[in-house]
Motif scaffolding. Structure first.
Motif, PDB file in Angstrom:
ATOM      1  N   GLY A   2      37.395  43.551  48.824  1.00  0.00           N
ATOM      2  CA  GLY A   2      36.941  42.182  48.772  1.00  0.00           C
ATOM      3  C   GLY A   2      35.672  41.973  49.579  1.00  0.00           C
ATOM      4  O   GLY A   2      35.388  42.703  50.531  1.00  0.00           O
ATOM      5  N   GLU A   3      34.938  40.942  49.168  1.00  0.00           N
ATOM      6  CA  GLU A   3      33.693  40.652  49.864  1.00  0.00           C
ATOM      7  C   GLU A   3      33.957  40.207  51.295  1.00  0.00           C
ATOM      8  O   GLU A   3      33.174  40.508  52.204  1.00  0.00           O
ATOM      9  CB  GLU A   3      32.938  39.558  49.095  1.00  0.00           C
ATOM     10  CG  GLU A   3      31.538  39.306  49.617  1.00  0.00           C
ATOM     11  CD  GLU A   3      30.648  40.528  49.457  1.00  0.00           C
ATOM     12  OE1 GLU A   3      29.696  40.652  50.266  1.00  0.00           O
ATOM     13  OE2 GLU A   3      30.910  41.355  48.552  1.00  0.00           O
ATOM     14  N   THR A   4      35.061  39.497  51.516  1.00  0.00           N
ATOM     15  CA  THR A   4      35.391  39.054  52.876  1.00  0.00           C
ATOM     16  C   THR A   4      35.681  40.237  53.784  1.00  0.00           C
ATOM     17  O   THR A   4      35.239  40.295  54.941  1.00  0.00           O
ATOM     18  CB  THR A   4      36.600  38.110  52.839  1.00  0.00           C
ATOM     19  OG1 THR A   4      36.315  37.004  51.972  1.00  0.00           O
ATOM     20  CG2 THR A   4      36.920  37.597  54.226  1.00  0.00           C
ATOM     21  N   ARG A   5      36.433  41.201  53.239  1.00  0.00           N
ATOM     22  CA  ARG A   5      36.744  42.387  54.031  1.00  0.00           C
ATOM     23  C   ARG A   5      35.493  43.197  54.325  1.00  0.00           C
ATOM     24  O   ARG A   5      35.315  43.703  55.434  1.00  0.00           O
ATOM     25  CB  ARG A   5      37.764  43.238  53.283  1.00  0.00           C
ATOM     26  CG  ARG A   5      38.247  44.454  54.061  1.00  0.00           C
ATOM     27  CD  ARG A   5      39.186  45.279  53.223  1.00  0.00           C
ATOM     28  NE  ARG A   5      39.613  46.463  53.928  1.00  0.00           N
ATOM     29  CZ  ARG A   5      40.325  47.446  53.387  1.00  0.00           C
ATOM     30  NH1 ARG A   5      40.690  47.348  52.105  1.00  0.00           N
ATOM     31  NH2 ARG A   5      40.681  48.491  54.097  1.00  0.00           N
ATOM     32  N   ARG A   6      34.618  43.326  53.356  1.00  0.00           N
ATOM     33  CA  ARG A   6      33.366  44.062  53.569  1.00  0.00           C
ATOM     34  C   ARG A   6      32.512  43.372  54.632  1.00  0.00           C
ATOM     35  O   ARG A   6      31.902  44.038  55.465  1.00  0.00           O
ATOM     36  CB  ARG A   6      32.595  44.161  52.253  1.00  0.00           C
ATOM     37  CG  ARG A   6      31.286  44.940  52.358  1.00  0.00           C
ATOM     38  CD  ARG A   6      30.592  44.973  51.026  1.00  0.00           C
ATOM     39  NE  ARG A   6      31.361  45.763  50.067  1.00  0.00           N
ATOM     40  CZ  ARG A   6      31.250  47.085  49.965  1.00  0.00           C
ATOM     41  NH1 ARG A   6      30.418  47.748  50.749  1.00  0.00           N
ATOM     42  NH2 ARG A   6      31.975  47.732  49.074  1.00  0.00           N
ATOM     43  N   ARG A   7      32.459  42.061  54.592  1.00  0.00           N
ATOM     44  CA  ARG A   7      31.690  41.323  55.587  1.00  0.00           C
ATOM     45  C   ARG A   7      32.278  41.512  56.981  1.00  0.00           C
ATOM     46  O   ARG A   7      31.537  41.658  57.965  1.00  0.00           O
ATOM     47  CB  ARG A   7      31.646  39.845  55.218  1.00  0.00           C
ATOM     48  CG  ARG A   7      30.677  39.041  56.087  1.00  0.00           C
ATOM     49  CD  ARG A   7      30.650  37.569  55.706  1.00  0.00           C
ATOM     50  NE  ARG A   7      30.269  37.388  54.303  1.00  0.00           N
ATOM     51  CZ  ARG A   7      31.089  36.982  53.351  1.00  0.00           C
ATOM     52  NH1 ARG A   7      32.368  36.711  53.649  1.00  0.00           N
ATOM     53  NH2 ARG A   7      30.672  36.835  52.108  1.00  0.00           N
ATOM     54  N   ALA A   8      33.612  41.527  57.075  1.00  0.00           N
ATOM     55  CA  ALA A   8      34.266  41.739  58.365  1.00  0.00           C
ATOM     56  C   ALA A   8      33.973  43.141  58.912  1.00  0.00           C
ATOM     57  O   ALA A   8      33.737  43.322  60.109  1.00  0.00           O
ATOM     58  CB  ALA A   8      35.769  41.527  58.238  1.00  0.00           C
ATOM     59  N   LYS A  10      31.327  44.940  58.309  1.00  0.00           N
ATOM     60  CA  LYS A  10      29.935  44.970  58.749  1.00  0.00           C
ATOM     61  C   LYS A  10      29.781  44.334  60.126  1.00  0.00           C
ATOM     62  O   LYS A  10      29.006  44.807  60.960  1.00  0.00           O
ATOM     63  CB  LYS A  10      29.049  44.252  57.733  1.00  0.00           C
ATOM     64  CG  LYS A  10      28.900  45.014  56.417  1.00  0.00           C
ATOM     65  CD  LYS A  10      27.966  44.284  55.461  1.00  0.00           C
ATOM     66  CE  LYS A  10      27.777  45.070  54.178  1.00  0.00           C
ATOM     67  NZ  LYS A  10      26.847  44.391  53.234  1.00  0.00           N
TER      68      LYS A  10
END
Length: 280
Positions: A2-8, A10
């Motif tokens: 998920g994009e949220t997990r990827r952002r976290a 990073k």
């Protein structure tokens, strides 16, 4: 992913890189301190290999700073190449830090034997200018604020004290807060170290547990060696977080390059098929 997990992930990588910068500064300063200590007091050491942990610490500090900058770049760009280089640098830093910690641990147990020439250097004191032994002793006593190997009474057994006949110790033993000190033994309270337990009268003898130059130099060396060891453990912990975060980013990452190559090869196959038919 998920994009949220990827952002976290990073954000975690960015925090990890900032911790790598801090660790790099600590490791670099500890290595620099050990090198400067050896440069100023190298005449008191038996071997030169005690500076190996400092050299490795400086090398790993440089790579830590570079890894931190590269990690910030990795968190901002989606590149498998940059992620691979980042992981490679972390592995190299881990090897350097592990070697530096192992050497620091070994040298920490040999500090007493490494400072074996301490007494002989004091015995060779002449008090003359441009004498390496005299300059080293005076510089050490001023820097560490000490007098003698264990205390000022060690000077009573030196050839310089017996031949001078002045009944005093070198002026470098004087506490800089007492401008009237001339090294005389009649007022030992004016000499380093300044330790009082029941009185503040400098004319009286020293009380308490004063430390000589050898003990203070040993403590300084042990402090920086232990700092290298503990900082290496901290770096290993931070690198573990970085490894896991980058691995999560690299997992399930689409390999777009391979798809582009397949299409290109398919176009080339069709072109070669047309050419074969024309030649036929």
């Amino acid at each position: 992913m998920g994009e949220t997990r990827r952002r976290a992930l990073k954000i975690v990588i960015q925090i990890t890189c900032q911790l790598l910068w801090v660790a790099g500064l600590v490791v670099g300063l500890s290595g620099m301190y050990l090198l400067l200590n050896y440069r100023h007091n190298g005449i008191f050491f038996t071997h030169t290999y005690i500076i190996l942990p400092a050299c490795l610490a400086l090398a790993s500090a440089t790579l830590l700073l570079a890894s931190g900058g590269l990690g910030i770049w990795v968190s901002l760009r989606k590149s498998a190449l940059l992620q691979g280089v980042f992981v490679y640098l972390l592995v190299v830093v881990f090897c350097l830090e592990a070697t530096a910690a192992a050497l620091a641990y070994v040298n920490a147990g040999k500090v007493d034997s490494e400072l074996a020439p301490f007494s002989s250097v004091f015995q060779r004191y002449t008090g003359r200018c441009q004498d390496p032994y005299s300059d080293a002793v005076d510089a050490t006593q001023k820097e560490l604020q000490c007098c003698g190997i264990y205390d000022y009474r060690d000077w009573l057994a030196t050839p310089w004290f017996n031949h001078s006949g002045r009944g005093s110790v070198p002026h470098s033993c004087c506490n800089y807060t007492y401008h009237t000190c001339n090294g005389t033994l009649e007022l030992p309270g004016l000499l380093y170290p300044k330790v009082y337990t029941h009185t503040h009268t400098p004319a009286l003898a020293l009380c308490g547990d004063p430390k000589g130059c050898q003990v203070k130099l040993e403590e300084a060396l042990l402090f920086v060696l232990h700092l290298i060891i503990w900082s290496s453990l901290a770096v290993a912990l931070v690198e573990t977080v970085g490894f896991v975060s980058v691995a999560q980013l690299m997992r399930d990452q689409p390999l777009l390059e391979y798809g582009i190559l397949d299409r290109e090869y398919g176009i080339l196959d069709r072109e070669y098929g047309i050419l074969d038919r024309e030649w036929a």
